[in-house]
Design an enzyme around this catalytic site. Structure first.
Site, PDB file in Angstrom:
ATOM      1  N   LYS A  10      55.080 -11.532  -0.283  1.00 49.66           N
ATOM      2  CA  LYS A  10      56.517 -11.317  -0.431  1.00 49.66           C
ATOM      3  C   LYS A  10      56.946 -10.002   0.244  1.00 49.66           C
ATOM      4  CE  LYS A  10      56.745 -13.914  -4.832  1.00 49.66           C
ATOM      5  NZ  LYS A  10      57.125 -13.808  -6.272  1.00 49.66           N
ATOM      6  N   PHE A  58      68.016 -14.433 -13.638  1.00 52.55           N
ATOM      7  CA  PHE A  58      67.546 -13.567 -12.552  1.00 52.55           C
ATOM      8  C   PHE A  58      67.549 -14.261 -11.187  1.00 52.55           C
ATOM      9  CE2 PHE A  58      63.872 -15.528 -14.677  1.00 52.55           C
ATOM     10  CZ  PHE A  58      63.223 -16.143 -13.608  1.00 52.55           C
ATOM     11  N   ARG A  90      45.446 -18.687  -7.548  1.00 52.29           N
ATOM     12  CA  ARG A  90      46.249 -18.217  -8.693  1.00 52.29           C
ATOM     13  C   ARG A  90      45.462 -17.205  -9.533  1.00 52.29           C
ATOM     14  NH1 ARG A  90      51.856 -19.088  -9.458  1.00 52.29           N
ATOM     15  NH2 ARG A  90      51.463 -18.681 -11.637  1.00 52.29           N
ATOM     16  N   THR A  96      52.301 -14.032 -13.749  1.00 51.95           N
ATOM     17  CA  THR A  96      53.613 -13.834 -13.119  1.00 51.95           C
ATOM     18  C   THR A  96      54.173 -12.436 -13.419  1.00 51.95           C
ATOM     19  OG1 THR A  96      54.018 -16.188 -13.433  1.00 51.95           O
ATOM     20  CG2 THR A  96      55.931 -14.820 -12.938  1.00 51.95           C
ATOM     21  N   ARG A 107      48.640  -9.048  -8.541  1.00 51.75           N
ATOM     22  CA  ARG A 107      49.906  -8.695  -9.193  1.00 51.75           C
ATOM     23  C   ARG A 107      49.723  -7.546 -10.186  1.00 51.75           C
ATOM     24  NH1 ARG A 107      52.143 -14.853 -10.276  1.00 51.75           N
ATOM     25  NH2 ARG A 107      53.378 -15.048  -8.374  1.00 51.75           N
ATOM     26  N   ASN A 121      56.233  -9.058  -7.619  1.00 51.50           N
ATOM     27  CA  ASN A 121      54.809  -9.270  -7.861  1.00 51.50           C
ATOM     28  C   ASN A 121      54.017  -9.629  -6.602  1.00 51.50           C
ATOM     29  OD1 ASN A 121      55.836 -11.796  -7.576  1.00 51.50           O
ATOM     30  ND2 ASN A 121      55.478 -12.444  -9.687  1.00 51.50           N
ATOM     31  N   HIS A 124      53.252 -14.987  -3.785  1.00 51.67           N
ATOM     32  CA  HIS A 124      53.540 -16.301  -4.354  1.00 51.67           C
ATOM     33  C   HIS A 124      52.349 -17.202  -4.091  1.00 51.67           C
ATOM     34  CE1 HIS A 124      55.450 -20.164  -5.191  1.00 51.67           C
ATOM     35  NE2 HIS A 124      54.822 -20.584  -4.105  1.00 51.67           N
TER      36      HIS A 124
HETATM   37  N1  UDP Z   1      60.382 -14.090 -11.930  1.00 51.89           N
HETATM   38  C1  UDP Z   1      61.062 -13.008 -12.490  1.00 51.89           C
HETATM   39  N2  UDP Z   1      61.261 -12.987 -13.845  1.00 51.89           N
HETATM   40  C2  UDP Z   1      60.801 -13.975 -14.672  1.00 51.89           C
HETATM   41  C3  UDP Z   1      60.103 -15.062 -14.107  1.00 51.89           C
HETATM   42  C4  UDP Z   1      59.913 -15.083 -12.732  1.00 51.89           C
HETATM   43  O1  UDP Z   1      61.475 -12.108 -11.760  1.00 51.89           O
HETATM   44  O2  UDP Z   1      61.017 -13.882 -15.905  1.00 51.89           O
HETATM   45  C5  UDP Z   1      60.185 -14.136 -10.463  1.00 51.89           C
HETATM   46  C6  UDP Z   1      58.799 -13.641 -10.058  1.00 51.89           C
HETATM   47  O3  UDP Z   1      58.915 -12.952  -8.808  1.00 51.89           O
HETATM   48  C7  UDP Z   1      58.045 -14.952  -9.912  1.00 51.89           C
HETATM   49  C8  UDP Z   1      59.117 -15.876  -9.342  1.00 51.89           C
HETATM   50  O4  UDP Z   1      60.310 -15.465 -10.018  1.00 51.89           O
HETATM   51  O5  UDP Z   1      56.924 -14.812  -9.065  1.00 51.89           O
HETATM   52  C9  UDP Z   1      58.859 -17.357  -9.563  1.00 51.89           C
HETATM   53  O6  UDP Z   1      58.695 -17.599 -10.934  1.00 51.89           O
HETATM   54  P1  UDP Z   1      57.582 -18.588 -11.474  1.00 51.89           P
HETATM   55  O7  UDP Z   1      57.881 -18.841 -12.909  1.00 51.89           O
HETATM   56  O8  UDP Z   1      57.479 -19.774 -10.572  1.00 51.89           O
HETATM   57  O9  UDP Z   1      56.258 -17.701 -11.413  1.00 51.89           O
HETATM   58  P2  UDP Z   1      55.012 -17.753 -10.377  1.00 51.89           P
HETATM   59  O10 UDP Z   1      54.707 -19.214 -10.101  1.00 51.89           O
HETATM   60  O11 UDP Z   1      55.440 -17.001  -9.136  1.00 51.89           O
HETATM   61  O12 UDP Z   1      53.905 -17.053 -11.100  1.00 51.89           O
HETATM   62 MG    MG Z   2      55.966 -20.760  -9.505  1.00 47.33          MG
END
Ligand code: UDP
Ligand code: MG
Length: 165
Positions: A10, A58, A90, A96, A107, A121, A124
């Protein structure tokens, strides 16, 4: 099970010069990189990529983040391919929320939570096979990937393209 997964470094990762560190961490997986490029993320691409989060409070900040409004206007997109690719990647990414992520994960080591509440973080990674397929097809055209991951078809196109002058 042989899988493929989409990885994005990112804009915060690029801005903080973490590209090399992130790729080094991912190389622990011994997976193959079968596609890679630098992308300037449009609003359309950002909205489509995160469409399952469009009702979250958000969401708008998340779009700005992935479009690079706060860092550099680019992401690095890659496809990793091999045995259990989705879970292996992952695992190294970590949770996350960077505060909850294992400190030795990408992360956990490099992420932060902004004052606006967005998890910056760094990386992705797709969470399952259906998501990986949707995301890889969104970010890459078939000819940008060096292996055949999904069925393709040939269509005739008559379009204007930019070439070197
Ligand atoms: N995100 C955030 N706040 C939250 C959840 C997600 O800022 O409470 C952002 C974070 O950058 C995350 C992205 O949104 O990586 C996508 O969210 P997802 O739930 O898909 O998490 P990921 O698959 O990236 O772990
Ligand atoms: Mg996701």
């Amino acid at each position: 099970m042989i899988q493929q997964t989409l990885v994005l470094i990112k804009p915060d990762g690029l801005k903080k010069s973490l590209t090399g560190n992130v790729l080094t961490r991912l190389s622990e997986t011994k997976l193959d990189i079968v596609a890679a490029k630098i992308v300037r993320v449009s609003r359309e691409l950002a909205e489509e990529h995160y469409k399952q989060l469009k009702d979250k409070p958000f969401f708008e900040e998340l779009l700005k983040y992935i479009m690079g409004e706060y860092h550099k206007k680019k992401v690095m997109a890659l496809v990793y391919w091999g045995e259990n690719a989705i879970d292996k990647v992952r695992q190294i990414c970590g949770a996350t929320n960077p505060e909850e992520a294992d400190p030795v994960s990408i992360r956990g080591a490099y992420g932060r939570i902004t004052t606006k509440g967005v998890y910056e973080n760094v990386i992705h990674a797709s969470t399952n096979e259906a998501e990986a397929e949707r995301e890889i097809k969104l970010w890459f055209q078939p000819d940008e990937i060096i292996v055949d991951l999904y069925p393709t078809k040939t269509v005739k196109k008559s379009i204007e393209v930019r070439v070197w002058a």
